[in-house]
Every structure is written in structure tokens, then in C-alpha cells.
Motif scaffolding. Structure first.
Motif, PDB file in Angstrom:
ATOM      1  N   LEU A   1       5.371  10.000  11.497  1.00 11.79           N
ATOM      2  CA  LEU A   1       4.137  10.699  11.865  1.00 11.79           C
ATOM      3  C   LEU A   1       3.192  10.827  10.672  1.00 11.79           C
ATOM      4  N   MET A   2       3.705  11.132   9.490  1.00 11.75           N
ATOM      5  CA  MET A   2       2.840  11.245   8.308  1.00 11.75           C
ATOM      6  C   MET A   2       2.221   9.898   7.951  1.00 11.75           C
ATOM      7  N   ARG A   3       3.017   8.822   8.020  1.00 12.19           N
ATOM      8  CA  ARG A   3       2.459   7.495   7.741  1.00 12.19           C
ATOM      9  C   ARG A   3       1.390   7.118   8.746  1.00 12.19           C
ATOM     10  N   GLU A   4       1.600   7.462  10.016  1.00  9.97           N
ATOM     11  CA  GLU A   4       0.620   7.135  11.055  1.00  9.97           C
ATOM     12  C   GLU A   4      -0.677   7.907  10.860  1.00  9.97           C
ATOM     13  N   VAL A   5      -0.586   9.185  10.515  1.00 10.78           N
ATOM     14  CA  VAL A   5      -1.789   9.980  10.255  1.00 10.78           C
ATOM     15  C   VAL A   5      -2.583   9.359   9.111  1.00 10.78           C
TER      16      VAL A   5
ATOM     17  N   ARG B   1       0.825  -1.215   0.000  1.00  7.32           N
ATOM     18  CA  ARG B   1       0.000   0.000   0.000  1.00  7.32           C
ATOM     19  C   ARG B   1       0.856   1.260   0.000  1.00  7.32           C
ATOM     20  N   ARG B   2       2.162   1.117  -0.329  1.00  4.43           N
ATOM     21  CA  ARG B   2       3.069   2.256  -0.356  1.00  4.43           C
ATOM     22  C   ARG B   2       3.637   2.443  -1.759  1.00  4.43           C
ATOM     23  N   LEU B   3       3.902   3.689  -2.112  1.00  4.40           N
ATOM     24  CA  LEU B   3       4.584   3.988  -3.365  1.00  4.40           C
ATOM     25  C   LEU B   3       6.064   3.701  -3.146  1.00  4.40           C
ATOM     26  N   ARG B   4       6.699   3.038  -4.128  1.00  4.93           N
ATOM     27  CA  ARG B   4       8.084   2.655  -3.922  1.00  4.93           C
ATOM     28  C   ARG B   4       9.036   3.129  -5.008  1.00  4.93           C
TER      29      ARG B   4
END
Length: 125
Positions: A72-76, A14-17
Motif C-alpha cells: 500500500l505504501m509503494r502504491e501511494v 527507483r527503490r532504496l536497496r
């Protein structure tokens, strides 16, 4: 497999790589600058899965600060991923002011940006 609200995860799928994945939302998508972050997004055709990419430059700070901002951005995003109106590739870029922000302040900027860009599934958010 859909994520249930009781178990929100953000696996690698679910992440851009790749660089191409990061550049497509920037060149072909839309952009919003608000507070301590920049959002670039590209809506996907139905049936796709939303993916997140996170960018922090050296202007944000040293390695420790950049890694904290990325976490923090990933958690948000992880906490609010089910509220997206449609599948999209989303790139979050940290601005230098993020180095001094708390989780709550970053979350507030993210939620405000999502409301302004109308990326929420329900307008009541």
C-alpha cells in the motif's frame, strides 16, 4: 527517461536497496511523523532520480500484514511520484496503526504529510 502520467511505474532502480541508502535520509535528512506513517527524506542534487524505501517492523503485525502495508505504501508513492517538487530519497516507515487502515486512509496521511513538509511541486495540492 521521464515517466509519463499514463504509465507510472516504480522499477527497482527507483527503490532504496542498501542499508546505507536507508540510513542517509534518517541521519542527514528531515523527518515528519503523521498518522500511520513516518517520512524521512533527503533532497538530492538536481538531475538525480527520486527513490523510495519502505520499512515495516514486526510491531506492525505478522508477515501478511507487513507485506500488505508495504504494498500500500509503494502504491501511494507510485501514484503521486510525479508531484514531488525535487528529486529525493524518501523512506516511508509504517507505524503499528497502519495495520487497520485502508488504502484511502494511508493515502490521506501520505498526502497530508507531503503538504506539511512542502515536498509538492505545486502548493495547490
Amino acid at each position: 527517461m521521464a515517466d509519463s502520467p499514463s504509465r507510472l511505474t516504480l522499477p527497482r532502480s527507483r527503490r532504496l536497496r542498501t542499508g546505507r541508502d536507508f540510513s542517509r535520509p534518517r541521519t542527514d535528512g528531515k523527518r515528519l511523523v503523521l498518522g500511520c506513517l513516518i517520512l524521512n527524506w533527503l533532497p538530492l542534487e538536481s538531475g538525480g532520480v527520486s527513490r523510495l524505501g519502505v520499512v515495516t517492523s514486526k510491531k506492525v503485525g505478522g508477515a501478511v500484514i507487513r507485506n500488505r502495508c508495504r504494498r500500500l505504501m509503494r502504491e501511494v508513492y507510485r501514484l503521486h511520484q510525479l508531484e514531488l517538487a525535487q528529486p529525493m530519497d524518501l523512506v516511508m516507515v509504517a507505524r503499528p496503526s497502519m495495520a487497520n487502515k485502508t488504502f484511502g486512509q494511508i493515502e490521506r496521511d501520505f498526502l497530508t504529510a507531503m503538504r506539511q513538509s512542502r515536498l509538492w511541486a505545486s502548493p495547490a495540492q
